[in-house]
Each structure stands twice: as structure tokens, then as C-alpha cells.
Design a protein around this motif. Structure first.
Motif, PDB file in Angstrom:
ATOM      1  N   MET A  68      -8.105  -4.261  22.006  1.00  0.00           N
ATOM      2  CA  MET A  68      -7.545  -4.233  23.327  1.00  0.00           C
ATOM      3  C   MET A  68      -8.063  -5.454  24.082  1.00  0.00           C
ATOM      4  SD  MET A  68      -8.045  -1.471  26.392  1.00  0.00           S
ATOM      5  CE  MET A  68      -9.624  -2.046  26.945  1.00  0.00           C
ATOM      6  N   VAL A  69      -7.163  -6.176  24.670  1.00  0.00           N
ATOM      7  CA  VAL A  69      -7.503  -7.311  25.523  1.00  0.00           C
ATOM      8  C   VAL A  69      -7.069  -6.932  26.929  1.00  0.00           C
ATOM      9  CG1 VAL A  69      -7.117  -9.746  25.995  1.00  0.00           C
ATOM     10  CG2 VAL A  69      -7.178  -8.935  23.637  1.00  0.00           C
ATOM     11  N   GLN A  70      -7.999  -7.097  27.855  1.00  0.00           N
ATOM     12  CA  GLN A  70      -7.726  -6.672  29.222  1.00  0.00           C
ATOM     13  C   GLN A  70      -8.171  -7.760  30.183  1.00  0.00           C
ATOM     14  OE1 GLN A  70      -9.998  -3.198  30.168  1.00  0.00           O
ATOM     15  NE2 GLN A  70      -9.095  -2.943  32.171  1.00  0.00           N
ATOM     16  N   LYS A  71      -7.321  -8.057  31.160  1.00  0.00           N
ATOM     17  CA  LYS A  71      -7.698  -9.001  32.210  1.00  0.00           C
ATOM     18  C   LYS A  71      -8.515  -8.242  33.243  1.00  0.00           C
ATOM     19  CE  LYS A  71      -5.810 -12.609  34.980  1.00  0.00           C
ATOM     20  NZ  LYS A  71      -5.858 -13.042  36.112  1.00  0.00           N
ATOM     21  N   LEU A  72      -9.644  -8.803  33.616  1.00  0.00           N
ATOM     22  CA  LEU A  72     -10.535  -8.149  34.563  1.00  0.00           C
ATOM     23  C   LEU A  72     -10.049  -8.371  35.989  1.00  0.00           C
ATOM     24  CD1 LEU A  72     -13.974  -9.091  33.024  1.00  0.00           C
ATOM     25  CD2 LEU A  72     -12.694  -6.998  32.704  1.00  0.00           C
ATOM     26  N   THR A  73     -10.411  -7.434  36.848  1.00  0.00           N
ATOM     27  CA  THR A  73     -10.097  -7.580  38.271  1.00  0.00           C
ATOM     28  C   THR A  73     -11.009  -8.640  38.878  1.00  0.00           C
ATOM     29  OG1 THR A  73     -11.688  -5.907  38.976  1.00  0.00           O
ATOM     30  CG2 THR A  73      -9.455  -5.141  38.406  1.00  0.00           C
ATOM     31  N   LYS A  74     -10.684  -9.073  40.076  1.00  0.00           N
ATOM     32  CA  LYS A  74     -11.529 -10.077  40.745  1.00  0.00           C
ATOM     33  C   LYS A  74     -12.946  -9.552  40.959  1.00  0.00           C
ATOM     34  CE  LYS A  74      -8.146 -12.915  43.069  1.00  0.00           C
ATOM     35  NZ  LYS A  74      -7.808 -13.671  44.248  1.00  0.00           N
ATOM     36  N   GLU A  75     -13.046  -8.288  41.315  1.00  0.00           N
ATOM     37  CA  GLU A  75     -14.362  -7.677  41.531  1.00  0.00           C
ATOM     38  C   GLU A  75     -15.181  -7.677  40.235  1.00  0.00           C
ATOM     39  OE1 GLU A  75     -15.941  -3.208  42.117  1.00  0.00           O
ATOM     40  OE2 GLU A  75     -14.450  -3.844  43.603  1.00  0.00           O
ATOM     41  N   GLN A  76     -14.555  -7.327  39.128  1.00  0.00           N
ATOM     42  CA  GLN A  76     -15.251  -7.320  37.836  1.00  0.00           C
ATOM     43  C   GLN A  76     -15.672  -8.733  37.446  1.00  0.00           C
ATOM     44  OE1 GLN A  76     -12.085  -5.382  35.709  1.00  0.00           O
ATOM     45  NE2 GLN A  76     -13.251  -3.470  35.527  1.00  0.00           N
ATOM     46  N   CYS A  77     -14.791  -9.710  37.700  1.00  0.00           N
ATOM     47  CA  CYS A  77     -15.132 -11.108  37.406  1.00  0.00           C
ATOM     48  C   CYS A  77     -16.321 -11.569  38.247  1.00  0.00           C
ATOM     49  CB  CYS A  77     -13.930 -12.012  37.658  1.00  0.00           C
ATOM     50  SG  CYS A  77     -12.613 -11.847  36.455  1.00  0.00           S
ATOM     51  N   GLN A  78     -16.350 -11.181  39.514  1.00  0.00           N
ATOM     52  CA  GLN A  78     -17.448 -11.579  40.392  1.00  0.00           C
ATOM     53  C   GLN A  78     -18.769 -10.957  39.922  1.00  0.00           C
ATOM     54  OE1 GLN A  78     -15.942 -10.323  44.188  1.00  0.00           O
ATOM     55  NE2 GLN A  78     -14.838 -12.250  44.559  1.00  0.00           N
ATOM     56  N   ARG A  79     -18.711  -9.690  39.508  1.00  0.00           N
ATOM     57  CA  ARG A  79     -19.934  -9.050  38.990  1.00  0.00           C
ATOM     58  C   ARG A  79     -20.423  -9.754  37.735  1.00  0.00           C
ATOM     59  NH1 ARG A  79     -18.180  -2.977  39.548  1.00  0.00           N
ATOM     60  NH2 ARG A  79     -17.160  -3.608  37.662  1.00  0.00           N
ATOM     61  N   ARG A  80     -19.504 -10.119  36.867  1.00  0.00           N
ATOM     62  CA  ARG A  80     -19.869 -10.811  35.638  1.00  0.00           C
ATOM     63  C   ARG A  80     -20.463 -12.181  35.954  1.00  0.00           C
ATOM     64  NH1 ARG A  80     -15.968 -10.379  30.416  1.00  0.00           N
ATOM     65  NH2 ARG A  80     -16.588  -8.216  30.468  1.00  0.00           N
ATOM     66  N   GLU A  81     -19.848 -12.902  36.892  1.00  0.00           N
ATOM     67  CA  GLU A  81     -20.370 -14.207  37.312  1.00  0.00           C
ATOM     68  C   GLU A  81     -21.759 -14.064  37.925  1.00  0.00           C
ATOM     69  OE1 GLU A  81     -19.430 -17.429  37.100  1.00  0.00           O
ATOM     70  OE2 GLU A  81     -17.770 -16.831  35.807  1.00  0.00           O
ATOM     71  N   ALA A  82     -21.951 -13.040  38.753  1.00  0.00           N
ATOM     72  CA  ALA A  82     -23.264 -12.816  39.373  1.00  0.00           C
ATOM     73  C   ALA A  82     -24.312 -12.529  38.301  1.00  0.00           C
ATOM     74  CB  ALA A  82     -23.182 -11.664  40.365  1.00  0.00           C
ATOM     75  N   PHE A  83     -23.919 -11.775  37.296  1.00  0.00           N
ATOM     76  CA  PHE A  83     -24.851 -11.473  36.203  1.00  0.00           C
ATOM     77  C   PHE A  83     -25.245 -12.756  35.472  1.00  0.00           C
ATOM     78  CE2 PHE A  83     -25.563 -10.486  31.699  1.00  0.00           C
ATOM     79  CZ  PHE A  83     -26.674  -9.671  31.821  1.00  0.00           C
ATOM     80  N   LEU A  84     -24.266 -13.621  35.208  1.00  0.00           N
ATOM     81  CA  LEU A  84     -24.568 -14.883  34.524  1.00  0.00           C
ATOM     82  C   LEU A  84     -25.448 -15.781  35.386  1.00  0.00           C
ATOM     83  CD1 LEU A  84     -21.141 -15.681  32.849  1.00  0.00           C
ATOM     84  CD2 LEU A  84     -23.245 -14.899  31.748  1.00  0.00           C
ATOM     85  N   GLN A  85     -25.198 -15.791  36.693  1.00  0.00           N
ATOM     86  CA  GLN A  85     -26.031 -16.590  37.593  1.00  0.00           C
ATOM     87  C   GLN A  85     -27.452 -16.053  37.633  1.00  0.00           C
ATOM     88  OE1 GLN A  85     -25.253 -19.481  38.970  1.00  0.00           O
ATOM     89  NE2 GLN A  85     -23.272 -19.328  37.946  1.00  0.00           N
ATOM     90  N   LYS A  86     -27.574 -14.731  37.543  1.00  0.00           N
ATOM     91  CA  LYS A  86     -28.897 -14.103  37.548  1.00  0.00           C
ATOM     92  C   LYS A  86     -29.689 -14.512  36.312  1.00  0.00           C
ATOM     93  CE  LYS A  86     -31.024  -9.618  38.304  1.00  0.00           C
ATOM     94  NZ  LYS A  86     -30.792  -8.186  38.429  1.00  0.00           N
ATOM     95  N   LYS A  87     -28.982 -14.704  35.207  1.00  0.00           N
ATOM     96  CA  LYS A  87     -29.638 -15.147  33.983  1.00  0.00           C
ATOM     97  C   LYS A  87     -30.087 -16.599  34.081  1.00  0.00           C
ATOM     98  CE  LYS A  87     -28.012 -14.033  29.978  1.00  0.00           C
ATOM     99  NZ  LYS A  87     -27.149 -13.761  28.827  1.00  0.00           N
ATOM    100  N   LYS A  88     -29.660 -17.266  35.173  1.00  0.00           N
ATOM    101  CA  LYS A  88     -30.071 -18.635  35.487  1.00  0.00           C
ATOM    102  C   LYS A  88     -29.719 -19.621  34.376  1.00  0.00           C
ATOM    103  CE  LYS A  88     -33.705 -17.174  38.539  1.00  0.00           C
ATOM    104  NZ  LYS A  88     -35.078 -17.099  38.854  1.00  0.00           N
ATOM    105  N   GLN A  89     -28.440 -19.659  34.057  1.00  0.00           N
ATOM    106  CA  GLN A  89     -27.992 -20.635  33.087  1.00  0.00           C
ATOM    107  C   GLN A  89     -28.119 -22.025  33.687  1.00  0.00           C
ATOM    108  OE1 GLN A  89     -24.020 -19.535  32.063  1.00  0.00           O
ATOM    109  NE2 GLN A  89     -24.677 -18.083  30.529  1.00  0.00           N
TER     110      GLN A  89
END
Length: 149
Positions: free
Chosen positions: A1-22
């Protein structure tokens, strides 16, 4: 299953990646990959709707991590040949150790989160609890308090 994420889900994912301090700014292709979610299963859509798949997938992943922790720390995959009665005693003893360690780790992780707003690793929590079990058993058998050890 391939699913496009909502804007809110994308923002949470981006925040998580930023928290990992890439280091550096993620490439555009990485941002595009963060906008979709791919779940692979052999369950057909007749049996399960795509919206119902994610919670099950998430729960299954938690179970996989827990079994991996038990396998690593308690070596539940290494059993010598022995009589059935002895194996049952060994199994019950190991399950009791897992239960006590998991309960202690949960309480410690809960305390850490409540007091310091920090999350602790399940693996490290269970590992520390497992190492503490002999001290706890000795304190119980001798009637000493843990603070005097």
C-alpha cells in the motif's frame, strides 16, 4: 500500500527528522519520500481497508521490537537439549525474569518521562532492569532495603 501523507503527518515527520539533527538541509527527493508512506503486506483489500492497515502495522512493529529485545537480552532463542520438565522450569523462570524486567523498565521510563520529560530506550531500560534483578532478589531474601545496598 502506498499512501500520500497529510500535511500534518508530513510536518510531524519533518519535525522528527529535525529533532534527529541531520546535518545540512535534506534534498528535495528526501522531502518527497517523506510525503509518502509504503506499507507492504500480503493481506488483500477485501480483508482489510488501507486505513485499517497502519494501526496494525504500527502495533506489529512494536511487538517485533519487543521480541528482538527479549531475544537479545534473555537469549530465548538459545536452548540446550534437556528434559521437558527442566525446559518448562527454565522457560517459566525466563518468562518471570522478562516480566519483572519489563515492569521495572516501564516504571523507570514512566518516571523519567514524568519528572524530566525525557524518553528512555525500551532496550536499555530492560537491560538495566535485568542487571538489577539479582540485587532485588538479594534484598528481598535478606529483608534489606534497596537504599542500604
Amino acid at each position: 500500500m502506498v499512501q500520500k501523507l497529510t500535511k500534518e503527518q508530513c510536518q510531524r515527520r519533518e519535525a522528527f527528522l529535525q529533532k534527529k539533527k541531520q546535518k545540512g538541509k535534506p534534498a528535495q527527493s528526501a522531502s518527497q519520500r517523506n510525503a509518502i508512506q509504503v506499507l507492504v503486506t500480503n493481506v488483500t483489500q477485501e480483508h482489510l481497508e488501507p486505513q485499517e492497515l497502519y494501526p496494525l502495522y504500527s502495533l506489529r512493529w512494536q511487538v517485533e521490537l519487543l521480541f528482538k529485545t527479549w531475544k537479545s537480552l534473555f537469549e530465548i532463542d538459545n536452548v540446550r537439549a534437556m528434559k521437558q520438565e527442566r525446559f518448562e522450569c527454565h522457560l517459566y523462570g525466563t518468562l518471570i525474569r522478562i516480566l519483572l524486567s519489563s515492569m521495572m523498565a516501564f516504571q523507570c521510563r514512566y518516571f523519567l518521562y514524568q519528572k524530566h520529560a525525557m524518553e528512555g530506550s525500551e532496550y536499555k531500560g530492560i537491560q538495566q532492569a535485568k542487571q538489577s534483578l539479582p540485587f532485588l532478589a538479594r534484598a528481598i531474601s535478606t529483608g534489606l532495603s534497596l537504599s542500604s545496598m
